[in-house]
Scaffold this motif. Sequence first.
Motif, PDB file in Angstrom:
ATOM      1  N   ALA A 159       0.795  -1.237   0.000  1.00  0.00           N
ATOM      2  CA  ALA A 159       0.000   0.000   0.000  1.00  0.00           C
ATOM      3  C   ALA A 159       0.818   1.274   0.000  1.00  0.00           C
ATOM      4  CB  ALA A 159      -0.950   0.015   1.197  1.00  0.00           C
ATOM      5  N   ASN A 160       2.155   1.190  -0.136  1.00  0.00           N
ATOM      6  CA  ASN A 160       2.934   2.422  -0.097  1.00  0.00           C
ATOM      7  C   ASN A 160       2.729   3.222  -1.380  1.00  0.00           C
ATOM      8  OD1 ASN A 160       5.498   2.234  -2.002  1.00  0.00           O
ATOM      9  ND2 ASN A 160       5.212   0.192  -1.109  1.00  0.00           N
ATOM     10  N   PRO A 161       2.901   4.547  -1.332  1.00  0.00           N
ATOM     11  CA  PRO A 161       2.637   5.398  -2.494  1.00  0.00           C
ATOM     12  C   PRO A 161       3.465   5.041  -3.719  1.00  0.00           C
ATOM     13  CG  PRO A 161       2.802   6.715  -0.506  1.00  0.00           C
ATOM     14  CD  PRO A 161       3.218   5.322  -0.128  1.00  0.00           C
ATOM     15  N   GLY A 162       4.650   4.473  -3.506  1.00  0.00           N
ATOM     16  CA  GLY A 162       5.459   4.074  -4.645  1.00  0.00           C
ATOM     17  C   GLY A 162       4.927   2.839  -5.340  1.00  0.00           C
ATOM     18  N   GLN A 163       4.102   2.057  -4.635  1.00  0.00           N
ATOM     19  CA  GLN A 163       3.526   0.835  -5.197  1.00  0.00           C
ATOM     20  C   GLN A 163       2.215   1.110  -5.915  1.00  0.00           C
ATOM     21  OE1 GLN A 163       5.071  -2.043  -5.017  1.00  0.00           O
ATOM     22  NE2 GLN A 163       3.526  -3.441  -5.788  1.00  0.00           N
ATOM     23  N   LEU A 164       1.458   2.074  -5.422  1.00  0.00           N
ATOM     24  CA  LEU A 164       0.139   2.376  -5.971  1.00  0.00           C
ATOM     25  C   LEU A 164       0.121   3.765  -6.595  1.00  0.00           C
ATOM     26  CD1 LEU A 164      -2.035   1.174  -2.954  1.00  0.00           C
ATOM     27  CD2 LEU A 164      -1.498  -0.124  -5.013  1.00  0.00           C
ATOM     28  N   LYS A 165      -0.586   3.908  -7.710  1.00  0.00           N
ATOM     29  CA  LYS A 165      -0.745   5.215  -8.316  1.00  0.00           C
ATOM     30  C   LYS A 165      -1.721   6.081  -7.525  1.00  0.00           C
ATOM     31  CE  LYS A 165       0.259   3.684 -13.035  1.00  0.00           C
ATOM     32  NZ  LYS A 165      -0.241   3.576 -14.437  1.00  0.00           N
ATOM     33  N   ARG A 166      -2.660   5.418  -6.843  1.00  0.00           N
ATOM     34  CA  ARG A 166      -3.641   6.128  -6.035  1.00  0.00           C
ATOM     35  C   ARG A 166      -3.689   5.485  -4.652  1.00  0.00           C
ATOM     36  NH1 ARG A 166      -9.331   6.585  -8.604  1.00  0.00           N
ATOM     37  NH2 ARG A 166      -9.143   4.311  -8.623  1.00  0.00           N
ATOM     38  N   PHE A 167      -3.561   6.306  -3.607  1.00  0.00           N
ATOM     39  CA  PHE A 167      -3.631   5.768  -2.250  1.00  0.00           C
ATOM     40  C   PHE A 167      -5.091   5.553  -1.870  1.00  0.00           C
ATOM     41  CE2 PHE A 167      -4.133   6.337   2.349  1.00  0.00           C
ATOM     42  CZ  PHE A 167      -3.321   5.314   2.791  1.00  0.00           C
ATOM     43  N   ASP A 168      -5.376   4.352  -1.369  1.00  0.00           N
ATOM     44  CA  ASP A 168      -6.744   3.957  -1.028  1.00  0.00           C
ATOM     45  C   ASP A 168      -6.771   3.498   0.424  1.00  0.00           C
ATOM     46  OD1 ASP A 168      -9.230   2.770  -0.732  1.00  0.00           O
ATOM     47  OD2 ASP A 168      -9.252   1.958  -2.762  1.00  0.00           O
ATOM     48  N   ARG A 169      -7.389   4.297   1.287  1.00  0.00           N
ATOM     49  CA  ARG A 169      -7.399   3.955   2.709  1.00  0.00           C
ATOM     50  C   ARG A 169      -8.182   2.687   2.987  1.00  0.00           C
ATOM     51  NH1 ARG A 169     -11.046   8.940   5.154  1.00  0.00           N
ATOM     52  NH2 ARG A 169     -12.017   9.500   3.197  1.00  0.00           N
ATOM     53  N   TRP A 170      -9.249   2.433   2.215  1.00  0.00           N
ATOM     54  CA  TRP A 170     -10.025   1.219   2.430  1.00  0.00           C
ATOM     55  C   TRP A 170      -9.243  -0.018   1.986  1.00  0.00           C
ATOM     56  CZ3 TRP A 170     -14.207   1.049   5.405  1.00  0.00           C
ATOM     57  CH2 TRP A 170     -14.880   2.240   5.653  1.00  0.00           C
ATOM     58  N   TYR A 171      -8.499   0.116   0.923  1.00  0.00           N
ATOM     59  CA  TYR A 171      -7.615  -0.960   0.467  1.00  0.00           C
ATOM     60  C   TYR A 171      -6.552  -1.250   1.540  1.00  0.00           C
ATOM     61  CZ  TYR A 171      -4.105  -3.263  -2.522  1.00  0.00           C
ATOM     62  OH  TYR A 171      -3.178  -4.139  -3.059  1.00  0.00           O
ATOM     63  N   ALA A 172      -5.949  -0.174   2.069  1.00  0.00           N
ATOM     64  CA  ALA A 172      -4.931  -0.335   3.110  1.00  0.00           C
ATOM     65  C   ALA A 172      -5.531  -0.939   4.375  1.00  0.00           C
ATOM     66  CB  ALA A 172      -4.294   1.014   3.420  1.00  0.00           C
ATOM     67  N   LEU A 173      -6.729  -0.509   4.744  1.00  0.00           N
ATOM     68  CA  LEU A 173      -7.382  -1.048   5.936  1.00  0.00           C
ATOM     69  C   LEU A 173      -7.661  -2.543   5.775  1.00  0.00           C
ATOM     70  CD1 LEU A 173      -8.659  -0.439   8.708  1.00  0.00           C
ATOM     71  CD2 LEU A 173     -10.819  -0.010   7.515  1.00  0.00           C
ATOM     72  N   GLY A 174      -8.165  -2.942   4.603  1.00  0.00           N
ATOM     73  CA  GLY A 174      -8.423  -4.357   4.366  1.00  0.00           C
ATOM     74  C   GLY A 174      -7.165  -5.187   4.440  1.00  0.00           C
ATOM     75  N   GLY A 175      -6.084  -4.702   3.829  1.00  0.00           N
ATOM     76  CA  GLY A 175      -4.819  -5.430   3.878  1.00  0.00           C
ATOM     77  C   GLY A 175      -4.264  -5.506   5.280  1.00  0.00           C
TER      78      GLY A 175
END
Length: 241
Positions: free
Chosen positions: A128-144
């Motif tokens: 979920a780091n910004p270098g891995q994703l083009k768009r930061f998604d808090r729900w994606y990060a929360l699920g992970g």
Amino acid sequence: MCQAEVVQYSNSNEKVRAFFKGAAASIPLTVAVLPWGLLTGSLAIEAGFDPLQSQGLSAIIFAGAVQLAIMGMIQAGVGFGSILISVLLITSRHFLYSMVMRNNISPLPLRWRLALGFLLTDELFAIANPGQLKRFDRWYALGGGLCFYFGWNLATLGGIIAGESIENLDALGLDFAIAATFIALVIPTVRNASVLVCVLTAMVASVICEVMHIQAGLLISAPLAMLAGFAYTRATGKGEH
């Protein structure tokens, strides 16, 4: 600092989908760390912790390397101050993770900052780091993050149960999962020469420290690796910005 565009949702269904997408992305890393969790739970029992205390280490501290260090230091009779300093040094890499993700997380409400800050592990940063994703998604990060949290705690519970019924569980070689997990996290990040220099420097320095029986191998190899990567970037001008 890297800053990805923050994802905005128009309805709750999109949030749920993002949550489960993050959980799915975390599953391979969660499965890979299960042997480590089993070992951590069993070693807590062997160290003299009762089942509730053993589970509490995973539920509250939620850091495998720190938990193993705490158990060993308590068994050795090390003082509380020394334990705190050791924990700070072991987890210092999380300050770097926080700096990378700060621009994306700091605008969020307090409840989100606290939740994602608590769940921020090597594994969550990897997906979920910004270098891995083009768009930061808090729900994606929360699920992970939650997927990994519950997986770690279930593995610890399994280790606690096994530790009370199976002797010498640590002799099964489960500690290899520690090295395997970090290898799996590091390899995908090697995308340019400066990162490769960091990885190779850390690898060589840690092996030398192990051969020479230097206990502070982690504290030596990590700064050396960062300095080597920085020096390469300055010398060649080929670093990422």
